[in-house]
Design a protein around this motif. Structure first.
Motif, PDB file in Angstrom:
ATOM      1  N   GLN A 202       0.824  -1.207   0.000  1.00  0.00           N
ATOM      2  CA  GLN A 202       0.000   0.000   0.000  1.00  0.00           C
ATOM      3  C   GLN A 202       0.859   1.257   0.000  1.00  0.00           C
ATOM      4  O   GLN A 202       0.523   2.233  -0.651  1.00  0.00           O
ATOM      5  N   SER A 203       1.979   1.221   0.706  1.00  0.00           N
ATOM      6  CA  SER A 203       2.844   2.404   0.743  1.00  0.00           C
ATOM      7  C   SER A 203       3.542   2.622  -0.598  1.00  0.00           C
ATOM      8  O   SER A 203       3.923   3.733  -0.931  1.00  0.00           O
ATOM      9  N   GLN A 204       3.694   1.561  -1.381  1.00  0.00           N
ATOM     10  CA  GLN A 204       4.355   1.664  -2.676  1.00  0.00           C
ATOM     11  C   GLN A 204       3.376   1.886  -3.817  1.00  0.00           C
ATOM     12  O   GLN A 204       3.771   2.223  -4.922  1.00  0.00           O
ATOM     13  N   SER A 205       2.097   1.690  -3.547  1.00  0.00           N
ATOM     14  CA  SER A 205       1.086   1.890  -4.581  1.00  0.00           C
ATOM     15  C   SER A 205       0.835   3.380  -4.753  1.00  0.00           C
ATOM     16  O   SER A 205       0.884   4.131  -3.800  1.00  0.00           O
ATOM     17  N   PRO A 206       0.566   3.783  -5.960  1.00  0.00           N
ATOM     18  CA  PRO A 206       0.417   5.214  -6.219  1.00  0.00           C
ATOM     19  C   PRO A 206      -0.922   5.779  -5.781  1.00  0.00           C
ATOM     20  O   PRO A 206      -1.896   5.054  -5.645  1.00  0.00           O
ATOM     21  N   THR A 207      -0.910   7.058  -5.590  1.00  0.00           N
ATOM     22  CA  THR A 207      -2.138   7.812  -5.429  1.00  0.00           C
ATOM     23  C   THR A 207      -2.467   8.361  -6.810  1.00  0.00           C
ATOM     24  O   THR A 207      -1.585   8.855  -7.497  1.00  0.00           O
ATOM     25  N   VAL A 208      -3.694   8.250  -7.205  1.00  0.00           N
ATOM     26  CA  VAL A 208      -4.092   8.763  -8.503  1.00  0.00           C
ATOM     27  C   VAL A 208      -5.070   9.912  -8.274  1.00  0.00           C
ATOM     28  O   VAL A 208      -6.092   9.749  -7.621  1.00  0.00           O
ATOM     29  N   GLN A 209      -4.708  11.076  -8.793  1.00  0.00           N
ATOM     30  CA  GLN A 209      -5.570  12.249  -8.709  1.00  0.00           C
ATOM     31  C   GLN A 209      -6.153  12.503 -10.092  1.00  0.00           C
ATOM     32  O   GLN A 209      -5.409  12.664 -11.048  1.00  0.00           O
ATOM     33  N   VAL A 210      -7.468  12.531 -10.183  1.00  0.00           N
ATOM     34  CA  VAL A 210      -8.115  12.758 -11.470  1.00  0.00           C
ATOM     35  C   VAL A 210      -9.071  13.942 -11.323  1.00  0.00           C
ATOM     36  O   VAL A 210      -9.893  13.975 -10.412  1.00  0.00           O
ATOM     37  N   ILE A 211      -8.931  14.901 -12.228  1.00  0.00           N
ATOM     38  CA  ILE A 211      -9.824  16.056 -12.256  1.00  0.00           C
ATOM     39  C   ILE A 211     -10.624  16.016 -13.545  1.00  0.00           C
ATOM     40  O   ILE A 211     -10.076  15.771 -14.621  1.00  0.00           O
ATOM     41  N   LEU A 212     -11.906  16.271 -13.428  1.00  0.00           N
ATOM     42  CA  LEU A 212     -12.839  16.333 -14.569  1.00  0.00           C
ATOM     43  C   LEU A 212     -12.852  15.042 -15.386  1.00  0.00           C
ATOM     44  O   LEU A 212     -12.602  15.023 -16.578  1.00  0.00           O
ATOM     45  N   LYS A 213     -13.167  13.971 -14.719  1.00  0.00           N
ATOM     46  CA  LYS A 213     -13.333  12.690 -15.395  1.00  0.00           C
ATOM     47  C   LYS A 213     -14.810  12.557 -15.787  1.00  0.00           C
ATOM     48  O   LYS A 213     -15.685  12.997 -15.071  1.00  0.00           O
ATOM     49  N   GLU A 214     -15.052  11.941 -16.923  1.00  0.00           N
ATOM     50  CA  GLU A 214     -16.414  11.684 -17.396  1.00  0.00           C
ATOM     51  C   GLU A 214     -17.217  12.973 -17.577  1.00  0.00           C
ATOM     52  O   GLU A 214     -18.352  13.083 -17.153  1.00  0.00           O
ATOM     53  N   LEU A 215     -16.627  13.955 -18.209  1.00  0.00           N
ATOM     54  CA  LEU A 215     -17.306  15.217 -18.473  1.00  0.00           C
ATOM     55  C   LEU A 215     -18.168  15.091 -19.723  1.00  0.00           C
ATOM     56  O   LEU A 215     -17.705  14.644 -20.757  1.00  0.00           O
ATOM     57  N   ARG A 216     -19.441  15.465 -19.608  1.00  0.00           N
ATOM     58  CA  ARG A 216     -20.356  15.455 -20.746  1.00  0.00           C
ATOM     59  C   ARG A 216     -20.932  16.859 -20.901  1.00  0.00           C
ATOM     60  O   ARG A 216     -21.533  17.388 -19.969  1.00  0.00           O
ATOM     61  N   VAL A 217     -20.732  17.420 -22.080  1.00  0.00           N
ATOM     62  CA  VAL A 217     -21.134  18.804 -22.310  1.00  0.00           C
ATOM     63  C   VAL A 217     -22.013  18.884 -23.549  1.00  0.00           C
ATOM     64  O   VAL A 217     -21.673  18.349 -24.603  1.00  0.00           O
ATOM     65  N   ARG A 218     -23.131  19.577 -23.398  1.00  0.00           N
ATOM     66  CA  ARG A 218     -23.985  19.936 -24.531  1.00  0.00           C
ATOM     67  C   ARG A 218     -24.171  21.438 -24.418  1.00  0.00           C
ATOM     68  O   ARG A 218     -24.655  21.937 -23.412  1.00  0.00           O
TER      69      ARG A 218
END
Length: 161
Positions: free
Chosen positions: A101-117
């Motif tokens: 767990q200490s070696q596993s990465p942290t993943v930061q995701v901004i604006l995932k699955e954005l749908r725009v009309r």
């Protein structure tokens, strides 16, 4: 509430079975798993040795060959049993899981699955990673745009703590 032994056994079972690792690897990325490969190998060796001593190595082989739900649950139940019967084994697995767990990465995701009309305007975005050298930062994934999108400045920073 899940007891700690079952939780550790679940993590161990997940990293032992190739199909489970493929799914996790897709989410996190191969580079990240390379960093924890040694810990995963130590988990495998520790579990194999314990199951061999207990005469239940076939459960691991069966789950690796056919990682369906039943085989996976049987393997996990055996790991729980062995952890409950052998505190040294349980402690060793808990330490190895913490190491992974200490070696596993942290993943930061901004604006995932954005749908725009239509029209969307997004201001400036600043993504900061403090103190985690193995973090992955991602901006914008799986966008479906049926109009105009305007995004301000996007910055990503890694800071040492």
């Amino acid at each position: 509430m899940i007891d700690p032994v079952s939780l550790v056994a679940g993590v161990v079972t997940t990293v032992l079975l190739p199909k489970a690792l493929e799914k996790v690897g897709e989410k996190i990325g191969e580079t990240a798993w390379d960093k924890s490969a040694e810990a995963i190998q130590n988990v495998r060796e520790t579990v194999q040795a314990k199951l061999q001593t207990a005469g239940t190595t076939g459960l691991l082989t069966r789950a690796e060959t056919n990682p369906n739900e039943v085989n996976t649950q049987v393997l996990q139940a055996e790991i729980v049993t062995q952890m409950q019967e052998d505190q040294d084994f349980a402690t060793k697995l808990q330490e190895l899981v913490k190491q992974m767990q200490s070696q596993s990465p942290t993943v930061q995701v901004i604006l995932k699955e954005l749908r725009v009309r239509g029209k969307v305007e997004i201001g400036n975005i600043k993504q900061i990673n403090e103190g985690q050298s193995n973090a992955q930062q991602k901006f914008g994934k799986n966008w479906q745009v049926g109009g105009d999108v305007k995004v301000g400045d996007v910055t990503q920073e890694n800071r040492s703590v």
